[in-house]
Design a protein around this motif. Structure first.
Motif, PDB file in Angstrom:
ATOM      1  N   THR A   1      -8.380  -3.921  -8.037  1.00  0.00           N
ATOM      2  CA  THR A   1      -8.370  -5.253  -7.452  1.00  0.00           C
ATOM      3  C   THR A   1      -7.003  -5.846  -7.742  1.00  0.00           C
ATOM      4  O   THR A   1      -6.610  -5.967  -8.907  1.00  0.00           O
ATOM      5  CB  THR A   1      -9.473  -6.142  -8.061  1.00  0.00           C
ATOM      6  N   VAL A   2      -6.273  -6.184  -6.693  1.00  0.00           N
ATOM      7  CA  VAL A   2      -4.894  -6.639  -6.833  1.00  0.00           C
ATOM      8  C   VAL A   2      -4.700  -7.963  -6.119  1.00  0.00           C
ATOM      9  O   VAL A   2      -5.215  -8.155  -5.008  1.00  0.00           O
ATOM     10  CB  VAL A   2      -3.905  -5.595  -6.250  1.00  0.00           C
ATOM     11  N   LYS A   3      -3.969  -8.872  -6.737  1.00  0.00           N
ATOM     12  CA  LYS A   3      -3.603 -10.116  -6.079  1.00  0.00           C
ATOM     13  C   LYS A   3      -2.250  -9.912  -5.404  1.00  0.00           C
ATOM     14  O   LYS A   3      -1.223  -9.801  -6.064  1.00  0.00           O
ATOM     15  CB  LYS A   3      -3.552 -11.260  -7.089  1.00  0.00           C
ATOM     16  N   VAL A   4      -2.286  -9.839  -4.079  1.00  0.00           N
ATOM     17  CA  VAL A   4      -1.081  -9.594  -3.289  1.00  0.00           C
ATOM     18  C   VAL A   4      -0.530 -10.934  -2.784  1.00  0.00           C
ATOM     19  O   VAL A   4      -1.285 -11.745  -2.234  1.00  0.00           O
ATOM     20  CB  VAL A   4      -1.394  -8.673  -2.089  1.00  0.00           C
ATOM     21  N   PRO A   5       0.776 -11.196  -2.965  1.00  0.00           N
ATOM     22  CA  PRO A   5       1.349 -12.454  -2.481  1.00  0.00           C
ATOM     23  C   PRO A   5       1.011 -12.721  -1.020  1.00  0.00           C
ATOM     24  O   PRO A   5       1.044 -11.819  -0.197  1.00  0.00           O
ATOM     25  CB  PRO A   5       2.853 -12.237  -2.684  1.00  0.00           C
ATOM     26  N   ILE A   6       0.656 -13.950  -0.719  1.00  0.00           N
ATOM     27  CA  ILE A   6       0.310 -14.446   0.616  1.00  0.00           C
ATOM     28  C   ILE A   6      -1.080 -13.964   1.039  1.00  0.00           C
ATOM     29  O   ILE A   6      -1.910 -14.747   1.481  1.00  0.00           O
ATOM     30  CB  ILE A   6       1.344 -14.039   1.691  1.00  0.00           C
ATOM     31  N   ILE A   7      -1.359 -12.657   0.887  1.00  0.00           N
ATOM     32  CA  ILE A   7      -2.646 -12.128   1.330  1.00  0.00           C
ATOM     33  C   ILE A   7      -3.783 -12.591   0.435  1.00  0.00           C
ATOM     34  O   ILE A   7      -4.857 -12.945   0.889  1.00  0.00           O
ATOM     35  CB  ILE A   7      -2.595 -10.581   1.367  1.00  0.00           C
ATOM     36  N   GLY A   8      -3.545 -12.586  -0.884  1.00  0.00           N
ATOM     37  CA  GLY A   8      -4.588 -12.964  -1.828  1.00  0.00           C
ATOM     38  C   GLY A   8      -5.176 -11.749  -2.519  1.00  0.00           C
ATOM     39  O   GLY A   8      -4.516 -10.722  -2.681  1.00  0.00           O
ATOM     40  N   GLU A   9      -6.456 -11.836  -2.927  1.00  0.00           N
ATOM     41  CA  GLU A   9      -7.093 -10.748  -3.663  1.00  0.00           C
ATOM     42  C   GLU A   9      -7.509  -9.613  -2.732  1.00  0.00           C
ATOM     43  O   GLU A   9      -8.159  -9.827  -1.708  1.00  0.00           O
ATOM     44  CB  GLU A   9      -8.312 -11.276  -4.413  1.00  0.00           C
ATOM     45  N   VAL A  10      -7.128  -8.411  -3.109  1.00  0.00           N
ATOM     46  CA  VAL A  10      -7.438  -7.228  -2.324  1.00  0.00           C
ATOM     47  C   VAL A  10      -8.141  -6.203  -3.212  1.00  0.00           C
ATOM     48  O   VAL A  10      -7.727  -5.960  -4.342  1.00  0.00           O
ATOM     49  CB  VAL A  10      -6.145  -6.609  -1.750  1.00  0.00           C
ATOM     50  N   ILE A  11      -9.214  -5.623  -2.692  1.00  0.00           N
ATOM     51  CA  ILE A  11      -9.942  -4.579  -3.405  1.00  0.00           C
ATOM     52  C   ILE A  11      -9.724  -3.265  -2.671  1.00  0.00           C
ATOM     53  O   ILE A  11      -9.881  -3.190  -1.451  1.00  0.00           O
ATOM     54  CB  ILE A  11     -11.446  -4.902  -3.479  1.00  0.00           C
ATOM     55  N   ALA A  12      -9.371  -2.228  -3.412  1.00  0.00           N
ATOM     56  CA  ALA A  12      -9.093  -0.935  -2.794  1.00  0.00           C
ATOM     57  C   ALA A  12      -9.748   0.187  -3.589  1.00  0.00           C
ATOM     58  O   ALA A  12      -9.652   0.237  -4.820  1.00  0.00           O
ATOM     59  CB  ALA A  12      -7.592  -0.697  -2.705  1.00  0.00           C
ATOM     60  N   ASP A  13     -10.419   1.065  -2.869  1.00  0.00           N
ATOM     61  CA  ASP A  13     -11.032   2.264  -3.440  1.00  0.00           C
ATOM     62  C   ASP A  13     -10.284   3.448  -2.853  1.00  0.00           C
ATOM     63  O   ASP A  13     -10.432   3.760  -1.670  1.00  0.00           O
ATOM     64  CB  ASP A  13     -12.517   2.303  -3.084  1.00  0.00           C
TER      65      ASP A  13
ATOM     66  N   THR B   1      -7.480   8.507   1.126  1.00  0.00           N
ATOM     67  CA  THR B   1      -8.345   7.632   1.920  1.00  0.00           C
ATOM     68  C   THR B   1      -8.605   6.363   1.125  1.00  0.00           C
ATOM     69  O   THR B   1      -9.131   6.418   0.013  1.00  0.00           O
ATOM     70  CB  THR B   1      -9.679   8.315   2.248  1.00  0.00           C
ATOM     71  N   THR B   2      -8.221   5.228   1.685  1.00  0.00           N
ATOM     72  CA  THR B   2      -8.361   3.947   1.004  1.00  0.00           C
ATOM     73  C   THR B   2      -9.349   3.064   1.745  1.00  0.00           C
ATOM     74  O   THR B   2      -9.139   2.719   2.911  1.00  0.00           O
ATOM     75  CB  THR B   2      -6.998   3.218   0.917  1.00  0.00           C
ATOM     76  N   ASN B   3     -10.467   2.723   1.075  1.00  0.00           N
ATOM     77  CA  ASN B   3     -11.431   1.762   1.608  1.00  0.00           C
ATOM     78  C   ASN B   3     -11.096   0.408   1.004  1.00  0.00           C
ATOM     79  O   ASN B   3     -10.957   0.279  -0.218  1.00  0.00           O
ATOM     80  CB  ASN B   3     -12.856   2.173   1.239  1.00  0.00           C
ATOM     81  N   THR B   4     -10.975  -0.614   1.850  1.00  0.00           N
ATOM     82  CA  THR B   4     -10.457  -1.893   1.392  1.00  0.00           C
ATOM     83  C   THR B   4     -11.372  -3.070   1.718  1.00  0.00           C
ATOM     84  O   THR B   4     -12.194  -3.011   2.635  1.00  0.00           O
ATOM     85  CB  THR B   4      -9.088  -2.174   2.037  1.00  0.00           C
ATOM     86  N   LYS B   5     -11.170  -4.133   0.944  1.00  0.00           N
ATOM     87  CA  LYS B   5     -11.753  -5.441   1.219  1.00  0.00           C
ATOM     88  C   LYS B   5     -10.665  -6.479   0.959  1.00  0.00           C
ATOM     89  O   LYS B   5      -9.976  -6.423  -0.047  1.00  0.00           O
ATOM     90  CB  LYS B   5     -12.946  -5.719   0.304  1.00  0.00           C
ATOM     91  N   GLY B   6     -10.499  -7.396   1.902  1.00  0.00           N
ATOM     92  CA  GLY B   6      -9.518  -8.451   1.683  1.00  0.00           C
ATOM     93  C   GLY B   6      -8.304  -8.369   2.578  1.00  0.00           C
ATOM     94  O   GLY B   6      -7.433  -9.231   2.529  1.00  0.00           O
ATOM     95  N   TRP B   7      -8.209  -7.329   3.389  1.00  0.00           N
ATOM     96  CA  TRP B   7      -7.143  -7.274   4.382  1.00  0.00           C
ATOM     97  C   TRP B   7      -7.698  -6.741   5.696  1.00  0.00           C
ATOM     98  O   TRP B   7      -8.851  -6.340   5.771  1.00  0.00           O
ATOM     99  CB  TRP B   7      -5.944  -6.468   3.901  1.00  0.00           C
TER     100      TRP B   7
ATOM    101  N   ALA C   1       0.829  -1.203   0.000  1.00  0.00           N
ATOM    102  CA  ALA C   1       0.000   0.000   0.000  1.00  0.00           C
ATOM    103  C   ALA C   1       0.865   1.255   0.000  1.00  0.00           C
ATOM    104  O   ALA C   1       0.575   2.221  -0.707  1.00  0.00           O
ATOM    105  CB  ALA C   1      -0.929  -0.005   1.203  1.00  0.00           C
ATOM    106  N   ALA C   2       1.927   1.248   0.797  1.00  0.00           N
ATOM    107  CA  ALA C   2       2.818   2.407   0.862  1.00  0.00           C
ATOM    108  C   ALA C   2       3.456   2.668  -0.495  1.00  0.00           C
ATOM    109  O   ALA C   2       3.611   3.821  -0.910  1.00  0.00           O
ATOM    110  CB  ALA C   2       3.900   2.193   1.919  1.00  0.00           C
ATOM    111  N   ALA C   3       3.822   1.597  -1.199  1.00  0.00           N
ATOM    112  CA  ALA C   3       4.419   1.755  -2.528  1.00  0.00           C
ATOM    113  C   ALA C   3       3.425   2.382  -3.495  1.00  0.00           C
ATOM    114  O   ALA C   3       3.780   3.236  -4.312  1.00  0.00           O
ATOM    115  CB  ALA C   3       4.884   0.397  -3.061  1.00  0.00           C
ATOM    116  N   ILE C   4       2.158   1.965  -3.396  1.00  0.00           N
ATOM    117  CA  ILE C   4       1.123   2.514  -4.270  1.00  0.00           C
ATOM    118  C   ILE C   4       0.884   3.982  -3.967  1.00  0.00           C
ATOM    119  O   ILE C   4       0.800   4.815  -4.865  1.00  0.00           O
ATOM    120  CB  ILE C   4      -0.182   1.710  -4.129  1.00  0.00           C
ATOM    121  N   ILE C   5       0.767   4.321  -2.669  1.00  0.00           N
ATOM    122  CA  ILE C   5       0.536   5.706  -2.286  1.00  0.00           C
ATOM    123  C   ILE C   5       1.710   6.580  -2.716  1.00  0.00           C
ATOM    124  O   ILE C   5       1.529   7.684  -3.231  1.00  0.00           O
ATOM    125  CB  ILE C   5       0.309   5.838  -0.770  1.00  0.00           C
ATOM    126  N   SER C   6       2.942   6.085  -2.534  1.00  0.00           N
ATOM    127  CA  SER C   6       4.108   6.852  -2.956  1.00  0.00           C
ATOM    128  C   SER C   6       4.091   7.083  -4.464  1.00  0.00           C
ATOM    129  O   SER C   6       4.442   8.167  -4.942  1.00  0.00           O
ATOM    130  CB  SER C   6       5.403   6.133  -2.559  1.00  0.00           C
TER     131      SER C   6
END
Length: 236
Positions: A145-157, A188-194, A9-14
Motif C-alpha cells: 500500500t503506497v501513498k502516491v503524490p496526487i493519486i493518493g493511496e494505492v494498493i498493489a498485489d 502481474t499487478t492487481n491494483t486498487k486506487g488507480w 509502477a515502472a520504477a517498482i517493476i524495474s
C-alpha cells in the motif's frame, strides 16, 4: 494522474527485475567486498531518469553459505542523492548454494530513498547457483500500500511468474560487453486506487557471472518498452 502512476509502477517493476545481483564465482551474486556498481534507470524513450549506486559493504561466510551486505543509494539524473536517508543497507543470504533474496529488504531501501509512505509484505526470490539454460525460478510475490503524490493511496498485489533462464548471449552496455544469462519473467499487478485494475508486464534481465544484472527491459501489454536499466560503471 495515470501517467504519474505508470512512472511509479515502472520504477517498482524495474527495481524488482534487477533486485537480485547475480553471478559471482559459483554463485548468482557479487561477493567482492568493496565492489561498486552504478546502474541507470531509463524511461520509455531511453532517457535517464536516475541511477542506483550499489556497494558491497560486507561479506560473511564462504563457499555455498554466506551473507552479503549491500548499501544502495538512489540518485537523480544529475547523480545527486534523492532524499536525506543516504545509502540504505540490505543483506542477501546464500544457503546450500541457493541465493535467497528478501524482496522486502530491497523495496524498503527503494521506498525510503524516494521518501514514500508505504506498507509492504513480500516473498523471497530463490536462485540456484547452478542456473543454466532451461532453469526455472520459483514464483514470488509482493503486496503493498503506497501513498502516491496526487493519486493518493494505492494498493498493489504483484506476482512474478514464469521466470526462467532461456540461454546465454552477448550483451553490450556502457560498462562493457558481457556473456550473460538471459532471464525472462511476467509481472502481474492487481491494483486498487488507480485507473487500471490489472497490469501485466514482461521482463527480460541479463545476468553476468561476477557482476550481476547488467541490463533489464520492461515491456507493457502493448509490447512497448516501458522502462529499462543498464549498468553504466563497474568497480571491482
Amino acid at each position: 494522474m495515470y501517467s504519474k502512476f505508470k512512472k511509479a509502477a515502472a520504477a517498482i517493476i524495474s527495481a524488482l527485475l534487477t533486485a537480485a545481483p547475480i553471478f559471482a564465482d559459483n554463485h548468482f551474486f557479487p561477493t567482492a567486498k568493496g565492489a561498486v556498481q552504478l546502474t541507470a534507470n531509463l524511461n520509455e524513450k531511453g532517457k535517464v531518469e536516475g541511477y542506483n549506486r550499489m556497494t558491497v559493504r560486507d561479506v560473511k561466510g564462504s563457499g555455498g553459505d554466506m551473507t552479503v551486505v549491500y548499501a544502495v543509494e538512489v540518485l537523480d539524473k544529475h547523480h545527486k542523492p534523492i532524499g536525506k536517508s543516504g545509502a540504505r543497507e540490505y543483506s542477501v543470504k546464500i544457503a546450500g548454494g541457493v541465493l535467497e533474496f528478501e524482496l522486502k529488504n530491497m523495496m524498503d531501501a527503494f521506498f525510503a530513498a524516494k521518501g514514500m509512505t508505504y506498507e509492504l509484505t513480500a516473498g523471497k526470490l530463490r536462485i540456484p547457483s547452478n542456473m543454466a539454460a532451461g532453469t526455472k525460478i520459483a514464483d514470488t510475490w509482493m503486496n503493498m500500500t503506497v501513498k502516491v503524490p496526487i493519486i493518493g493511496e494505492v494498493i498493489a498485489d504483484v506476482k512474478m511468474t514464469d521466470m526462467r533462464c532461456t540461454g546465454v548471449e552477448t550483451v553490450t552496455v556502457p560498462a562493457g560487453t558481457f556473456e550473460a544469462c538471459k532471464v525472462v519473467s511476467t509481472s502481474t499487478t492487481n491494483t486498487k486506487g488507480w485507473g487500471k485494475p490489472v497490469i501485466v508486464n514482461k521482463g527480460t534481465t541479463w545476468y553476468v557471472k561476477g557482476v550481476g544484472a547488467v541490463k533489464s527491459v520492461n515491456i507493457d501489454e502493448k509490447g512497448k518498452v516501458e522502462s529499462s536499466t543498464e549498468l553504466r560503471e563497474l568497480v571491482k
